[in-house]
Design an enzyme around this catalytic site. Structure first.
Site, mmCIF file in Angstrom:
data_model
loop_
_atom_site.group_PDB
_atom_site.id
_atom_site.type_symbol
_atom_site.label_atom_id
_atom_site.label_comp_id
_atom_site.label_asym_id
_atom_site.label_seq_id
_atom_site.Cartn_x
_atom_site.Cartn_y
_atom_site.Cartn_z
ATOM 1 N N GLU A 133 0.158 -9.050 -1.138
ATOM 2 C CA GLU A 133 -0.702 -8.515 -0.078
ATOM 3 C C GLU A 133 -1.731 -7.800 -0.318
ATOM 4 O O GLU A 133 -2.046 -6.574 0.002
ATOM 5 C CB GLU A 133 0.380 -7.808 0.743
ATOM 6 C CG GLU A 133 -0.194 -7.510 2.359
ATOM 7 C CD GLU A 133 0.839 -6.836 3.096
ATOM 8 O OE1 GLU A 133 1.718 -7.259 3.768
ATOM 9 O OE2 GLU A 133 0.527 -5.392 3.376
ATOM 10 N N HIS A 183 6.065 5.608 12.931
ATOM 11 C CA HIS A 183 6.428 6.471 11.862
ATOM 12 C C HIS A 183 5.290 7.032 10.957
ATOM 13 O O HIS A 183 5.475 7.858 10.176
ATOM 14 C CB HIS A 183 7.117 5.750 10.756
ATOM 15 C CG HIS A 183 6.641 4.605 10.119
ATOM 16 N ND1 HIS A 183 5.755 4.806 8.896
ATOM 17 C CD2 HIS A 183 6.188 3.281 10.416
ATOM 18 C CE1 HIS A 183 5.325 3.796 8.671
ATOM 19 N NE2 HIS A 183 5.487 2.719 9.489
ATOM 20 N N ARG A 208 2.454 8.590 9.028
ATOM 21 C CA ARG A 208 2.153 9.954 8.347
ATOM 22 C C ARG A 208 1.132 10.697 9.069
ATOM 23 O O ARG A 208 1.250 11.935 9.535
ATOM 24 C CB ARG A 208 1.855 10.223 6.748
ATOM 25 C CG ARG A 208 2.847 10.568 6.041
ATOM 26 C CD ARG A 208 2.557 10.765 4.405
ATOM 27 N NE ARG A 208 3.413 11.459 3.967
ATOM 28 C CZ ARG A 208 4.494 10.848 3.279
ATOM 29 N NH1 ARG A 208 4.927 9.963 3.489
ATOM 30 N NH2 ARG A 208 5.479 12.017 2.602
ATOM 31 N N ASP A 223 0.881 -1.163 -0.081
ATOM 32 C CA ASP A 223 -0.059 0.160 0.096
ATOM 33 C C ASP A 223 0.569 1.231 0.016
ATOM 34 O O ASP A 223 0.258 2.589 0.441
ATOM 35 C CB ASP A 223 -0.884 -0.024 1.154
ATOM 36 C CG ASP A 223 -0.168 -0.141 2.340
ATOM 37 O OD1 ASP A 223 1.300 -0.077 2.353
ATOM 38 O OD2 ASP A 223 -0.585 -0.637 3.416
ATOM 39 N N GLU A 236 -2.243 5.088 2.901
ATOM 40 C CA GLU A 236 -2.321 3.830 2.566
ATOM 41 C C GLU A 236 -3.309 2.981 2.020
ATOM 42 O O GLU A 236 -3.392 2.258 1.275
ATOM 43 C CB GLU A 236 -1.214 2.992 3.511
ATOM 44 C CG GLU A 236 0.105 3.313 3.592
ATOM 45 C CD GLU A 236 0.359 4.453 4.456
ATOM 46 O OE1 GLU A 236 -0.468 5.331 4.966
ATOM 47 O OE2 GLU A 236 1.568 4.917 4.806
ATOM 48 N N HIS A 255 12.811 5.813 13.129
ATOM 49 C CA HIS A 255 12.584 5.873 11.546
ATOM 50 C C HIS A 255 13.529 6.967 11.165
ATOM 51 O O HIS A 255 13.838 7.874 12.234
ATOM 52 C CB HIS A 255 11.360 6.211 11.352
ATOM 53 C CG HIS A 255 10.815 5.830 9.790
ATOM 54 N ND1 HIS A 255 11.229 6.799 8.982
ATOM 55 C CD2 HIS A 255 10.157 5.186 9.096
ATOM 56 C CE1 HIS A 255 10.922 6.726 7.868
ATOM 57 N NE2 HIS A 255 10.250 5.428 7.974
HETATM 58 C C1 UD1 Z 1 6.755 4.798 3.819
HETATM 59 C C2 UD1 Z 1 5.216 4.648 3.234
HETATM 60 C C3 UD1 Z 1 4.523 4.001 4.310
HETATM 61 C C4 UD1 Z 1 5.387 2.782 5.269
HETATM 62 C C5 UD1 Z 1 6.852 3.445 5.491
HETATM 63 C C6 UD1 Z 1 7.578 2.291 5.810
HETATM 64 C C7 UD1 Z 1 3.883 6.147 1.648
HETATM 65 C C8 UD1 Z 1 3.367 7.210 1.515
HETATM 66 N N1 UD1 Z 1 4.513 5.898 3.160
HETATM 67 O O1 UD1 Z 1 6.381 5.947 4.861
HETATM 68 O O2 UD1 Z 1 3.412 3.340 3.886
HETATM 69 O O3 UD1 Z 1 4.401 2.398 6.157
HETATM 70 O O4 UD1 Z 1 7.281 4.108 4.317
HETATM 71 O O5 UD1 Z 1 8.821 2.688 6.760
HETATM 72 O O6 UD1 Z 1 4.329 5.207 0.710
HETATM 73 N N2 UD1 Z 1 14.259 8.677 5.066
HETATM 74 C C9 UD1 Z 1 15.615 8.688 5.051
HETATM 75 N N3 UD1 Z 1 16.039 7.580 4.586
HETATM 76 C C10 UD1 Z 1 15.445 6.368 4.443
HETATM 77 C C11 UD1 Z 1 13.989 6.276 4.443
HETATM 78 C C12 UD1 Z 1 13.302 7.643 4.883
HETATM 79 O O7 UD1 Z 1 16.044 9.539 5.215
HETATM 80 O O8 UD1 Z 1 15.941 5.225 4.186
HETATM 81 C C13 UD1 Z 1 13.544 9.923 5.411
HETATM 82 C C14 UD1 Z 1 13.565 10.985 4.290
HETATM 83 O O9 UD1 Z 1 13.594 12.477 4.882
HETATM 84 C C15 UD1 Z 1 12.119 11.020 3.731
HETATM 85 C C16 UD1 Z 1 11.427 10.731 4.812
HETATM 86 O O10 UD1 Z 1 12.138 9.895 5.859
HETATM 87 O O11 UD1 Z 1 11.705 11.976 3.140
HETATM 88 C C17 UD1 Z 1 10.010 9.867 4.983
HETATM 89 O O12 UD1 Z 1 9.887 9.006 3.968
HETATM 90 P P1 UD1 Z 1 8.634 8.331 3.413
HETATM 91 O O13 UD1 Z 1 8.987 7.104 2.243
HETATM 92 O O14 UD1 Z 1 8.029 9.646 2.543
HETATM 93 O O15 UD1 Z 1 7.695 8.122 4.363
HETATM 94 P P2 UD1 Z 1 7.760 7.162 5.290
HETATM 95 O O16 UD1 Z 1 6.990 7.582 6.631
HETATM 96 O O17 UD1 Z 1 8.810 6.301 5.505
HETATM 97 N N1 UDP Z 2 11.810 -3.262 10.712
HETATM 98 C C1 UDP Z 2 13.477 -3.294 10.591
HETATM 99 N N2 UDP Z 2 13.984 -2.512 11.339
HETATM 100 C C2 UDP Z 2 13.560 -1.541 12.152
HETATM 101 C C3 UDP Z 2 12.018 -1.470 12.023
HETATM 102 C C4 UDP Z 2 11.197 -2.226 11.512
HETATM 103 O O1 UDP Z 2 13.805 -4.290 9.885
HETATM 104 O O2 UDP Z 2 14.221 -0.922 12.737
HETATM 105 C C5 UDP Z 2 10.987 -4.212 10.084
HETATM 106 C C6 UDP Z 2 9.932 -5.040 10.615
HETATM 107 O O3 UDP Z 2 10.445 -6.145 11.268
HETATM 108 C C7 UDP Z 2 8.777 -5.101 9.555
HETATM 109 C C8 UDP Z 2 9.271 -4.067 8.730
HETATM 110 O O4 UDP Z 2 10.292 -3.645 8.981
HETATM 111 O O5 UDP Z 2 9.117 -6.095 8.857
HETATM 112 C C9 UDP Z 2 8.135 -2.846 9.173
HETATM 113 O O6 UDP Z 2 8.496 -1.412 8.418
HETATM 114 P P1 UDP Z 2 7.853 -0.361 8.728
HETATM 115 O O7 UDP Z 2 7.180 -0.402 10.492
HETATM 116 O O8 UDP Z 2 8.862 0.841 8.443
HETATM 117 O O9 UDP Z 2 6.452 -0.239 7.757
HETATM 118 P P2 UDP Z 2 5.071 -0.553 7.885
HETATM 119 O O10 UDP Z 2 4.919 -2.148 7.977
HETATM 120 O O11 UDP Z 2 4.471 -0.027 8.589
HETATM 121 O O12 UDP Z 2 4.515 -0.329 6.346
#
Ligand code: UD1
Ligand code: UDP
Length: 394
Positions: free
Chosen positions: A141, A228, A230, A119, A155, A261
């Site tokens: 999924e 984490h 949004r 999602d 999502e 995160h």
């Molecule tokens: C995204 C997904 C969410 C998922 C989550 C898993 C969308 C809209 N959101 O949200 O569904 O649950 O990933 O974690 O698709 N950043 C880094 N390095 C990284 C990753 C993130 O610096 O490796 C920082 C960046 O500043 C980035 C911010 O995190 O702009 C947010 O990342 P983003 O993918 O937009 O949103 P998530 O909250 O991670």
């Molecule tokens: N996870 C990880 N390291 C972390 C936190 C989570 O490997 O520091 C794994 C966790 O076991 C799960 C996935 O990442 O498999 C979940 O990711 P996240 O919570 O970022 O995203 P969501 O599932 O909410 O989309």
């Protein structure tokens, strides 16, 4: 359509010489964030192990470091990286970057099928691009629903929109399948496979695992925290952290590890509310193998994550889900998950109760596995083989 893959292997050349022309089906997987990677890499490796498929991996790079960690763990090397992540990226940034960048990749590769997962905006925008180019989509999924388009945001919209265009729907559970049928999806497009996240979990959790963080927590009940979402950024997250801090300060037999995160917006709030408490360790996100073993070693988990809600029941770890809705009611029904929202007092009371009432804890810590046996990837690959390879040969 029959064709010889451009990435012809030695084996296929040999097969051709023998007069047994090898026709590979090209499957492209597209993913971009940590959870998608954790749940798609086992499938990528399964597809790669089968000679009937030409497997192409495209990552969008919606995440950067958190994605690389997982690719490294599963030894998956992408064929394409759209490298789109930027600090404070908006949904507009992610969607528009994917649409403009993935077009050339799809045009060049012309896959027979594109697989997306779950999602995220990566999954949604990639499926949309495939729709525009009339390339079939398979959704891994498929069928999770809260039926509240704003929760989780964005999502729930993403997953519903993907369902509109997907030709193959790989649902983790019977309930997810029913959700799709209620929306008018034809039953013969839906396959119950279990969740590929459990496939990953099957390979990561090890007996005798040790880590310096777990050594620090030794002798205490370990609480694992992640956050984490949004829709929780801002006041809801502040309230969550305040509740957690209050409980930890009142219970000196517990220690908490919070793998934070990389989103700066999350870090700012955590720093504001949680810093200076010596029984809470905020650490950089550990690799998936470490994180899964932290889960196994924990007493309980507080999270707003999706994937953790699937993994925790398999490990028998109680989870307080700090969200107003969940698309994983199977875990709630199994008793491992409790939805506590983001109200400070509700989280405080629920957390405290789980620590102080042996009975409540026991009820929530029975290991059950509503999300499959860890062989979802094999099932998906079998289904694709049956539908795309064998049908063509008939
Ligand atoms: C995204 C997904 C969410 C998922 C989550 C898993 C969308 C809209 N959101 O949200 O569904 O649950 O990933 O974690 O698709 N950043 C880094 N390095 C990284 C990753 C993130 O610096 O490796 C920082 C960046 O500043 C980035 C911010 O995190 O702009 C947010 O990342 P983003 O993918 O937009 O949103 P998530 O909250 O991670
Ligand atoms: N996870 C990880 N390291 C972390 C936190 C989570 O490997 O520091 C794994 C966790 O076991 C799960 C996935 O990442 O498999 C979940 O990711 P996240 O919570 O970022 O995203 P969501 O599932 O909410 O989309």
């Amino acid at each position: 359509m029959w064709y010889i893959s451009t990435k012809q292997t030695n084996n296929s050349i040999k097969a051709k010489i023998k007069g047994d022309i090898m026709k590979k089906i090209k499957i492209m997987t597209v993913f971009g964030t940590r959870p998608e990677a954790i749940k798609m890499c086992p499938l990528v490796n399964e597809l790669k192990s089968r000679t009937c498929f030409d497997t192409v991996v495209c990552v969008t790079g919606q995440h950067k470091e958190m994605l690389q960690q997982v690719l490294h763990a599963f030894k998956v090397v992408p064929d394409y990286d759209l490298a789109l992540m930027k600090p404070e990226q908006t949904l507009f940034d992610i969607t528009s970057a994917i649409l403009s960048k993935i077009k050339d990749v799809l045009n060049k590769e012309r896959p027979d099928l594109v697989l997306v997962h779950g999602d995220t905006t990566t999954a949604f925008a990639s499926a949309l691009a495939c729709f525009y180019m009339q390339i079939p989509v398979g959704h891994v999924e498929a069928g999770l629903r809260t039926n509240d388009i704003y929760s989780p945001f964005p999502e729930e919209f993403n997953r519903q929109a993907i369902s509109l265009v997907s030709k193959y729907n790989f649902s983790p559970t019977e309930l997810a399948k029913e959700n799709l049928i209620k929306e008018g999806k034809s039953e013969n497009t839906i396959y119950i496979t279990g969740n590929t996240g459990i496939d990953a979990l099957r390979t990561t959790v090890k007996d005798g695992y040790t880590h310096s963080e777990l050594e620090w927590a030794k002798g205490s009940r370990l609480i694992l925290i992640t956050a984490h979402r949004r829709e929780n950024l801002g006041e809801p997250m502040r309230a969550m952290f305040r509740a957690i801090r209050r409980v930890i300060e009142e219970h000196d037999d517990i220690k908490a590890i919070y793998p934070i995160h990389l989103n700066p917006a999350v870090r700012e709030i955590a720093d504001e509310v949680l810093s200076g408490c010596d029984r809470i360790r905020i650490i950089e996100p550990p690799a998936v193998l470490d994180f899964h073993n932290f889960m196994k070693a924990s007493y309980m988990i507080l999270t707003d994550s999706g994937g953790i809600q699937e993994e925790a029941p398999a490990l028998g770890k109680p989870v307080l889900v700090m969200r107003d809705t969940t698309e994983r009611p199977e875990g709630v029904k199994a008793g491992t998950l409790k939805l506590v929202g983001t109200d400070e007092d509700v989280i405080y009371e629920s957390f405290k109760e789980l620590l102080e009432s042996e009975e409540s804890y026991k009820k929530m810590s029975e290991a059950t596995n509503p999300y499959g046996d860890g062989y979802a990837s094999v099932r998906i690959a079998n289904i694709l083989e049956e539908n795309l390879v064998k049908k063509e040969k008939r």
